[in-house]
Design a protein around this motif. Structure first.
Motif, PDB file in Angstrom:
ATOM      1  N   LEU A 361       0.815  -1.216   0.000  1.00 58.75           N
ATOM      2  CA  LEU A 361       0.000   0.000   0.000  1.00 58.75           C
ATOM      3  C   LEU A 361       0.845   1.261   0.000  1.00 58.75           C
ATOM      4  O   LEU A 361       1.886   1.334   0.667  1.00 58.75           O
ATOM      5  N   VAL A 362       0.331   2.251  -0.730  1.00 57.09           N
ATOM      6  CA  VAL A 362       1.050   3.522  -0.840  1.00 57.09           C
ATOM      7  C   VAL A 362       1.246   4.149   0.543  1.00 57.09           C
ATOM      8  O   VAL A 362       2.266   4.778   0.810  1.00 57.09           O
ATOM      9  N   LEU A 363       0.311   3.944   1.449  1.00 58.63           N
ATOM     10  CA  LEU A 363       0.442   4.583   2.758  1.00 58.63           C
ATOM     11  C   LEU A 363       1.674   4.090   3.521  1.00 58.63           C
ATOM     12  O   LEU A 363       2.226   4.800   4.366  1.00 58.63           O
ATOM     13  N   ASP A 364       2.136   2.882   3.212  1.00 54.94           N
ATOM     14  CA  ASP A 364       3.330   2.376   3.896  1.00 54.94           C
ATOM     15  C   ASP A 364       4.605   3.063   3.410  1.00 54.94           C
ATOM     16  O   ASP A 364       5.656   2.945   4.057  1.00 54.94           O
ATOM     17  N   MET A 365       4.513   3.754   2.263  1.00 55.50           N
ATOM     18  CA  MET A 365       5.701   4.477   1.778  1.00 55.50           C
ATOM     19  C   MET A 365       6.012   5.668   2.702  1.00 55.50           C
ATOM     20  O   MET A 365       7.154   6.061   2.862  1.00 55.50           O
ATOM     21  N   ILE A 366       4.948   6.211   3.285  1.00 55.05           N
ATOM     22  CA  ILE A 366       5.109   7.410   4.120  1.00 55.05           C
ATOM     23  C   ILE A 366       6.104   7.143   5.247  1.00 55.05           C
ATOM     24  O   ILE A 366       6.931   7.988   5.578  1.00 55.05           O
ATOM     25  N   HIS A 367       5.976   5.942   5.831  1.00 57.85           N
ATOM     26  CA  HIS A 367       6.804   5.613   6.989  1.00 57.85           C
ATOM     27  C   HIS A 367       8.289   5.553   6.635  1.00 57.85           C
ATOM     28  O   HIS A 367       9.157   5.762   7.484  1.00 57.85           O
ATOM     29  N   GLU A 368       8.572   5.226   5.380  1.00 60.24           N
ATOM     30  CA  GLU A 368       9.974   5.139   4.953  1.00 60.24           C
ATOM     31  C   GLU A 368      10.589   6.524   4.800  1.00 60.24           C
ATOM     32  O   GLU A 368      11.806   6.673   4.775  1.00 60.24           O
ATOM     33  N   LEU A 369       9.737   7.525   4.658  1.00 58.28           N
ATOM     34  CA  LEU A 369      10.246   8.888   4.449  1.00 58.28           C
ATOM     35  C   LEU A 369      10.394   9.565   5.807  1.00 58.28           C
ATOM     36  O   LEU A 369       9.663   9.268   6.743  1.00 58.28           O
TER      37      LEU A 369
END
Ligand code: UTP
Length: 409
Positions: A361-369
């Motif tokens: 999910l795209v929302l999990d990308m946020i955590h990497e940033l």
């Protein structure tokens, strides 16, 4: 891939049944099946049963404040200027995530083709392109639009937009790319067969969009054009503002790696993911992971501390996406209805969920940033998602919201 190689790969994952009908297939079907076996990533099946472990492995959740409407209004002109100048300099692109199956809506065509009109046709894609066009008019330039489709809806989506002349947006401003597929399995982790010669597959979630852009070569266009920011958005919110200059300006001026449009939740237990910090990094806590403590938590103003829900409209700084591209996102194992053939080769169209699909999910990308700006928008003006036919987040509710905004349907 040879038959022997396919047998070895399947045996490694306990999926030998995939070749059950192989001897009776025509030669071209046999070739197609071997090719599908070669390209299928069966390792996702290993994620079944890991969900609980992953949940328990989550970091410490603490609140993350949003840029609220009062603050946005106080700086609106300044942010708009910054955003417009980024758009005019060609630094902003938009990414439409349209690879989903839209099963809840129950249409057999891509969601963007769905007509929400009453007295005239108003297609979902038309609403999105009209909204984007408004910003382009204000900026005096076209924002390049990248559209993600999947194997299941690519041809129809392209043909539809071509037939409608891209709703006036200009073919030269639009690029398509396809996301990857993942196998779908029963509850024991055995992949379903869609036909005797095809493994059942489904799009692998909206989290792989950046890697799919890279794989398809479309990312080269982003680099050649000097695009620095990508506004990624869902197909089904017919009121959303795309490439919103104020949102872009605010994210740039806060020097954040990404921005997330959020709405104030109607109640702490509303079924939307809420922005938070997880071990000090931006993240999203899903509504089903909200503990009684999180639901009751208040901020210094006395408001609920997890008060802002995401609406799947994110702005990403491209160079940060490139930096995190090697990180593995969590795999979500989702309980869904999967059409397949039974032991006798007869087609089954289940009325209830019967197995798992695998999605990032795209929302999990946020955590990497490292940094994210939650940016509040007025729900009635910008949030009209179409997930279902009727009821909550439906064609009905979206129509009512569009009419309130003066959109003729
Ligand atoms: P949803 O979570 O609503 O999923 O997608 P969906 O597959 O479209 O619909 P249901 O759950 O089957 O009813 C949110 C957004 O992410 C896109 C969708 O097209 C939508 O814009 N998406 C979803 C993808 O692009 N790829 C996917 O694999 C899944």
């Amino acid at each position: 891939m040879t038959l022997e190689e396919a047998e070895r790969k399947l045996a490694e994952y306990g999926q030998e049944h995939v070749l059950r009908y192989y001897p009776e297939l025509r030669e071209e079907e046999q070739q197609a099946l071997l090719e599908q076996i070669r390209t299928t990533d069966f390792s996702v099946l290993g994620c079944i049963g890991n969900e609980e472990k992953e949940k328990n492995g989550r970091g410490r959740i603490t609140p993350l404040g949003a840029m609220e409407l009062s603050e946005i209004r106080a700086h609106e002109e300044e942010y708009r200027k910054i955003g417009l100048s980024a758009i005019r300099a060609g630094k902003v692109g938009a990414v439409l995530l349209a690879g989903g199956m839209g099963t809840r809506l129950g249409s057999d065509r891509p969601k963007c083709m769905f007509d929400i009109g009453i007295t005239r046709p108003v297609y979902i894609a038309q609403r999105l392109l009209e909204n984007l066009e408004e910003v382009c008019r204000e900026a005096g330039v076209k924002v390049p639009l990248f559209i993600m489709t999947s194997e299941k809806n690519d041809a129809m989506t392209r043909a539809f937009l071509e037939e409608k002349d891209y709703f006036g947006y200009g073919k030269e401003n639009i690029w398509f790319f396809r996301q990857d597929m993942a196998p779908a399995s029963d509850y024991r982790g055995k992949v379903y067969m869609e036909t005797k010669s095809r493994i059942a597959t489904s799009p692998n979630g909206n989290g792989g969009w950046y890697l799919s852009m890279a794989k398809s070569g479309v990312l080269d266009v982003v680099h050649e054009k000097g695009i620095e920011w990508l506004n990624c958005f869902a197909v089904d919110n017919v009121l959303q503002r795309i490439a919103d200059p104020v949102f872009i300006g605010a994210t740039i001026s806060r020097n954040c790696a990404c921005g997330a449009k959020v709405v104030r939740k109607v109640s702490p237990d509303e079924k939307v993911g809420a922005m938070c910090l997880e071990d000090g990094r931006p993240s999203i806590v899903e509504y089903y992971d909200m503990t009684p403590e999180l639901l009751a938590a208040k901020n210094e103003k006395g408001d609920p501390a997890y008060n802002f829900g995401v609406i799947l409209n994110y702005l990403f700084r491209e160079k940060d996406l490139a930096r995190i591209a090697g990180e593995k996102l969590p795999m979500h194992v989702v309980n869904k209805k999967i059409p397949h053939i039974d032991e006798n080769g007869n087609p089954v169209n289940p009325a209830e969920p019967n197995g798992y699909k695998f999605e990032q999910l795209v929302l999990d990308m946020i955590h990497e940033l490292g940094s994210c700006l939650p940016f509040e928008v007025v729900r009635e003006h910008e949030f009209a998602p179409i997930k279902n036919r009727t009821g909550v987040d439906s064609v009905e509710s979206a129509r009512a919201l569009c009419e309130k905004e003066g959109i003729r349907l």
